[in-house]
Design an enzyme around this catalytic site. Structure first.
Site, PDB file in Angstrom:
ATOM      1  CE  LYS A 112      -4.340  -1.335  -0.105  1.00  0.00           C
ATOM      2  NZ  LYS A 112      -4.199  -2.622  -0.780  1.00  0.00           N
ATOM      3  CE  LYS A 195      -4.302  -9.707  -4.490  1.00  0.00           C
ATOM      4  NZ  LYS A 195      -5.078  -9.621  -3.274  1.00  0.00           N
ATOM      5  CE  LYS A 198     -12.737  -5.163  -3.906  1.00  0.00           C
ATOM      6  NZ  LYS A 198     -13.344  -6.377  -3.393  1.00  0.00           N
TER       7      LYS A 198
HETATM    8  P1  ADP Z   1      -9.709  -7.612  -2.939  1.00  0.00           P
HETATM    9  O1  ADP Z   1      -8.389  -8.347  -2.811  1.00  0.00           O
HETATM   10  O2  ADP Z   1     -10.383  -7.842  -4.218  1.00  0.00           O
HETATM   11  O3  ADP Z   1      -9.618  -6.172  -2.560  1.00  0.00           O
HETATM   12  P2  ADP Z   1     -10.430  -8.398  -0.316  1.00  0.00           P
HETATM   13  O4  ADP Z   1      -9.067  -7.936  -0.008  1.00  0.00           O
HETATM   14  O5  ADP Z   1     -11.531  -7.790   0.476  1.00  0.00           O
HETATM   15  O6  ADP Z   1     -10.680  -8.259  -1.858  1.00  0.00           O
HETATM   16  O7  ADP Z   1     -10.464  -9.972  -0.158  1.00  0.00           O
HETATM   17  C1  ADP Z   1     -11.546 -10.685   0.388  1.00  0.00           C
HETATM   18  C2  ADP Z   1     -11.271 -12.156   0.385  1.00  0.00           C
HETATM   19  O8  ADP Z   1     -11.095 -12.631  -0.955  1.00  0.00           O
HETATM   20  C3  ADP Z   1     -10.000 -12.579   1.136  1.00  0.00           C
HETATM   21  O9  ADP Z   1     -10.235 -13.808   1.776  1.00  0.00           O
HETATM   22  C4  ADP Z   1      -8.993 -12.767   0.046  1.00  0.00           C
HETATM   23  O10 ADP Z   1      -8.003 -13.692   0.402  1.00  0.00           O
HETATM   24  C5  ADP Z   1      -9.856 -13.307  -1.060  1.00  0.00           C
HETATM   25  N1  ADP Z   1      -9.258 -13.000  -2.367  1.00  0.00           N
HETATM   26  C6  ADP Z   1      -9.201 -11.806  -2.988  1.00  0.00           C
HETATM   27  N2  ADP Z   1      -8.584 -11.905  -4.192  1.00  0.00           N
HETATM   28  C7  ADP Z   1      -8.231 -13.221  -4.319  1.00  0.00           C
HETATM   29  C8  ADP Z   1      -7.577 -13.979  -5.331  1.00  0.00           C
HETATM   30  N3  ADP Z   1      -7.173 -13.422  -6.460  1.00  0.00           N
HETATM   31  N4  ADP Z   1      -7.389 -15.299  -5.108  1.00  0.00           N
HETATM   32  C9  ADP Z   1      -7.826 -15.890  -3.975  1.00  0.00           C
HETATM   33  N5  ADP Z   1      -8.457 -15.233  -2.992  1.00  0.00           N
HETATM   34  C10 ADP Z   1      -8.665 -13.920  -3.141  1.00  0.00           C
END
Ligand code: ADP
Ligand code: TRP
Length: 332
Positions: A112, A195, A198
């Site tokens: 970040k 990965k 968003k």
């Molecule tokens: P983002 O990463 O899209 O901002 P979050 O950080 O709120 O979303 O993640 C919410 C959940 O989704 C967590 O358990 C995170 O590990 C899982 N997650 C997010 N992106 C991935 C991904 N590409 N592969 C596996 N799990 C993911």
């Protein structure tokens, strides 16, 4: 005694296939077997998304998509983090016990600092402390999350154990990242590297609410290359990512079919992508089809949120009462 499970997703917008396969698919199976708390991490979202205009809509979006995916308020406690004031209070206590050095070394913090250098706020630094409070407030031992969250879980164990040592108690059990499959999941994005997420650009992620046309368009635009030149050649990252996605959404025979073609240098990525898009559309159809109806039912949403808040506060306030006592607060 039945084990307790806690997990959350930040309310920063629509859910994508990474959230679905990394987290929600596990929630669905766990709600039948464990004492589950699934929440919407709206406090966490303020570290990157502080705008009042987006806040409520984003919380609603995640709540709707939880329900559309099949998380059942009769089985699991579904709540909004900011409805449970005991969480920020526990976060305050845990902050007294978290060291600057270890917080600065966290990978998510360093990411970040790189991605939003103009807003390196203290909330970002103490993000893992708030996440630990989310988990240990219900004395959870299992935390269904994707692979990217493993380090945060290690920190949650550190903070809980440190509290136990400091006050000479065995109050908090150790929480572990958990997947019902063989290992924690990392869903790749469509941009050829890293990965799905968003914040990686509009074309990297496929959202649960994307229409079939949009899914087709995004997948056909996914990064690939000009194809293998030698038989049984190792796959470069972008191609491996497409195969990893196939593995998630397609039949095993489909995967093997394209893998064989790749190994024989006969693969046409256009065909693979067409198939991948159709299988993604099928895999997400039941969720997509329920999103609009649930979103339109405000009475149902308020009922779910109110019931969840009540149940979550019951568990959280019990923990907090005991924590205050352990720390030594007394009434006059
Ligand atoms: P983002 O990463 O899209 O901002 P979050 O950080 O709120 O979303 O993640 C919410 C959940 O989704 C967590 O358990 C995170 O590990 C899982 N997650 C997010 N992106 C991935 C991904 N590409 N592969 C596996 N799990 C993911
Ligand atoms: N940090 C998690 C993420 O970005 C979201 C989250 C916040 C969470 N608190 C949690 C996940 C507690 C599991 C348990 O994905």
């Amino acid at each position: 005694m039945m084990e307790t499970v806690v997990s959350g997703i930040r309310s920063t917008g629509k859910l994508h296939l990474g959230n679905y396969y990394g987290a929600i698919k596990n929630f669905l199976k766990m709600q039948d077997e464990y004492n589950c708390y699934f929440f919407i991490a709206d406090y966490h979202s303020l570290t990157t998304h502080p705008m009042p205009a987006d806040l409520h809509g984003n919380v609603k979006q995640v709540l709707v998509e939880y329900l559309a995916a099949g998380i059942d308020p009769e089985k699991a406690t579904i709540y909004v983090q900011s409805d449970v004031p005991e969480i920020p209070e526990l976060y305050l206590f845990m902050n007294m016990n978290a060291y600057l050095g270890e917080l600065e070394r966290s990978t998510s913090f360093k990411d970040k600092v790189r991605s939003q250098p103009d807003n390196v706020n203290a909330g970002l630094l103490t993000y893992p402390v708030l996440m630990a409070a989310d988990i240990i407030i219900h004395k959870a031992t299992k935390v269904p999350v994707g692979k990217d969250q493993e380090q945060h879980l290690e920190m949650a164990r550190t903070f809980g154990n440190r509290f136990n040592r400091m006050y000479n108690t065995e109050f908090f059990p150790e929480p572990y990242a958990f997947s019902l499959g063989q290992s924690l999941i990392k869903v790749p994005g469509l941009d050829g590297k890293g990965k799905m997420g968003k914040s990686e650009g509009e074309n990297n992620a496929v959202y649960l609410s994307d229409s079939p046309e949009i899914i087709r368009k995004k997948v056909m635009r996914a990064v690939s290359d000009s194809g293998p030149t030698e038989e049984n050649q190792a796959k470069p990252e972008a191609i491996q990512n497409l195969f990893d996605l196939l593995k998630l959404v397609s039949e095993e025979s489909t995967y093997t079919h394209f893998d064989d073609l790749y190994n024989k240098c006969q693969i046409r990525y256009g065909d693979l992508k067409k198939q991948l898009a159709e299988d993604m559309i099928i895999a997400t159809a039941p969720v997509r089809e329920r999103i609009n109806d649930i979103a339109a039912d405000s009475a149902y949403l308020s009922k779910v949120a109110a019931l969840g808040a009540e149940k979550a506060r019951e568990s959280a306030s019990k923990t907090l009462r005991e924590v205050r006592e352990i720390i030594g607060f007394r009434k006059f």
